[in-house]
Enzyme design. Sequence first.
Site, PDB file in Angstrom:
ATOM      1  N   GLU A 284      -1.843  40.325 -45.242  1.00 29.38           N
ATOM      2  CA  GLU A 284      -2.578  39.626 -46.315  1.00 29.38           C
ATOM      3  C   GLU A 284      -1.900  39.789 -47.673  1.00 29.38           C
ATOM      4  O   GLU A 284      -2.549  40.151 -48.663  1.00 29.38           O
ATOM      5  CB  GLU A 284      -4.035  40.111 -46.367  1.00 29.38           C
ATOM      6  CG  GLU A 284      -4.826  39.698 -45.159  1.00 29.38           C
ATOM      7  CD  GLU A 284      -6.335  39.940 -45.275  1.00 29.38           C
ATOM      8  OE1 GLU A 284      -6.773  40.632 -46.206  1.00 29.38           O
ATOM      9  OE2 GLU A 284      -7.067  39.420 -44.404  1.00 29.38           O
TER      10      GLU A 284
ATOM     11  N   GLU B  72      -6.719  38.021 -37.466  1.00 28.85           N
ATOM     12  CA  GLU B  72      -8.005  38.619 -37.861  1.00 28.85           C
ATOM     13  C   GLU B  72      -9.036  37.497 -37.852  1.00 28.85           C
ATOM     14  O   GLU B  72      -8.903  36.515 -38.589  1.00 28.85           O
ATOM     15  CB  GLU B  72      -7.942  39.251 -39.256  1.00 28.85           C
ATOM     16  CG  GLU B  72      -7.197  40.562 -39.291  1.00 28.85           C
ATOM     17  CD  GLU B  72      -7.288  41.272 -40.641  1.00 28.85           C
ATOM     18  OE1 GLU B  72      -8.345  41.164 -41.299  1.00 28.85           O
ATOM     19  OE2 GLU B  72      -6.293  41.908 -41.017  1.00 28.85           O
TER      20      GLU B  72
HETATM   21  O1  AHR Z   1     -10.515  43.783 -40.945  1.00 31.59           O
HETATM   22  C1  AHR Z   1     -10.900  44.335 -42.166  1.00 31.59           C
HETATM   23  C2  AHR Z   1      -9.962  43.962 -43.305  1.00 31.59           C
HETATM   24  O2  AHR Z   1     -10.074  42.583 -43.546  1.00 31.59           O
HETATM   25  C3  AHR Z   1      -8.487  44.160 -43.058  1.00 31.59           C
HETATM   26  O3  AHR Z   1      -8.067  45.451 -43.361  1.00 31.59           O
HETATM   27  C4  AHR Z   1      -7.858  43.184 -44.000  1.00 31.59           C
HETATM   28  O4  AHR Z   1      -6.609  42.729 -43.543  1.00 31.59           O
HETATM   29  C5  AHR Z   1      -8.882  42.082 -44.124  1.00 31.59           C
HETATM   30  O5  AHR Z   1      -9.112  41.736 -45.441  1.00 31.59           O
END
Ligand code: AHR
Length: 530
Positions: free
Chosen positions: A199, A318
């Site tokens: 990210e 994610e």
């Molecule tokens: O999954 C939780 C968090 O969400 C992760 O650490 C991050 O990559 C995202 O913002």
Amino acid sequence: MASSTAATTGTAHVPANDAAGATAATTARATLVLDPAFSVGPVRRRTFGAFVEHLGRCVYTGIHDPGHPTADEDGFRGDVIDLTRELGVSTVRYPGGNFVSGYRWEDGIGPVDQRPARLDLAWHSTEPNTVGVDEFMRWARKAGVEPMMAVNLGTRGVQEAVDLLEYCNIASGTALSDLRRAHGTEEPHGVRMWCLGNEMDGPWQIGHKTAEEYGRLATETARAMRMVDAGLELVACGSSSTSMPTFGEWERIVLTEAYEDVDLISAHAYYWEDDGDLASFLASAVNMDRFIDDVVATADAVRAARKLTKRIHISFDEWNVWYLNASASRAPEKDWPVAPALLEDHYSVADAVVVGGLLISLLRHTDRVHSASLAQLVNVIAPIMTEPGGRVWRQTTFHPFALTSRHAAGEVLRVKLDSPTHETARFGETPLVDAVATHDADSGEVVVFAVNRHTTEPVTVEVDVRAFGALDVTEALTLSSDDPYARASADDDTSLAPRPNETATAEGGAVRIELPPVSWSVLRLAPAGA
Ligand code: AHR
């Protein structure tokens, strides 16, 4: 092949929030036509990945709890490994997440009692480094999952990434490979998939960068890593959500720089019910569909502009339901605890229906989504929950994931779906039913995964399977409840599990099933008489 969405046409408009007591004159009806000729691409095992981050209780008291009665010689909980296998997880991304952008991987190797404790700035916690790369690889082997590593491109860069790769993947004869062997791991870990940071588009990220800065760093890191091993699969950071102001431009700029040096670009998306708007929440997959289509379009535009032939694929590494403000996401400022309870969302039936719907979206984009990771696996926005030293249990979201992973096989089919629609505040007119199907040519099995996104009314789905000859229903399971906000618990994690759906029938080439409101279903069909 271009990225696909289900061909959907609306037949009737149904009000989104009919008063619960109102009885419809007839049950709304959707039709689904399936044909083995219309394949989007193979079901990819990597679609069913998950994520273990050093965050909250995911690692410590999650996968690792040495005092637990089921713990093995490495301190890994056997009950969590069993549920990871039952969940049908293929790959596991590690060690973060936001955590990785401040992580020194060398802290987590060698004798445990000599490892430093460090401040974890991302989650305002103390990282004891009891579990590091070698322990995680051992856990991954025991759990039967493929590890997917992320390197720190926040506070670190090319050299540290290459060092970690040497430590993990070189057999012997170099300082770092021999160090791994000296630490007790003779064979290389052989990690194929690597995320180039996490990210990096997000201002919350340690070492946050502009698209130009990140594009250069990702390219240089990828080139150096490929000098070690040309066969790696490398993932560049895409956007953290479609609501990022840089969404789209970020992908264009990063890929313009890195296109030839990476294989995949990541996408991250979390969904939650906002302000009691259940209808929009249930339609979250509409956002995921658009996200994927937009990233595919951007990647293909870069490909055209750069006159290249290879295609970039998506690692949706994610995704989940996450009530960002409902559960603690930071430990108290004055304190730096080890493994505090963070992001321990407690999921409802509606949340599970959304998770099932998001899997439908990922599957129907199997031509371009080559990998995905449910975030996360244990305790932190997770399908598996643990009590420290105590019980393990399944959240509602466990079930659609486990059943989709278990039964999706062979080819994903492009389905022709004709569904009544309703109005949602967030997405406008939206089909009530969403569905995808898979066909396993070896066994002949056809499997339909479907959601009914109406908040109060059932929908009957008629599935035209004439192209397959006569099929029988071998199993039909539905996850639903009179109370869409019902939750499982450590005391009872089975009452809300999917139940047999007795309405499913098959006659020749016509299959029919009634989907209750706010429900997710799996319908398994096999050649008649087989
Ligand atoms: O999954 C939780 C968090 O969400 C992760 O650490 C991050 O990559 C995202 O913002």
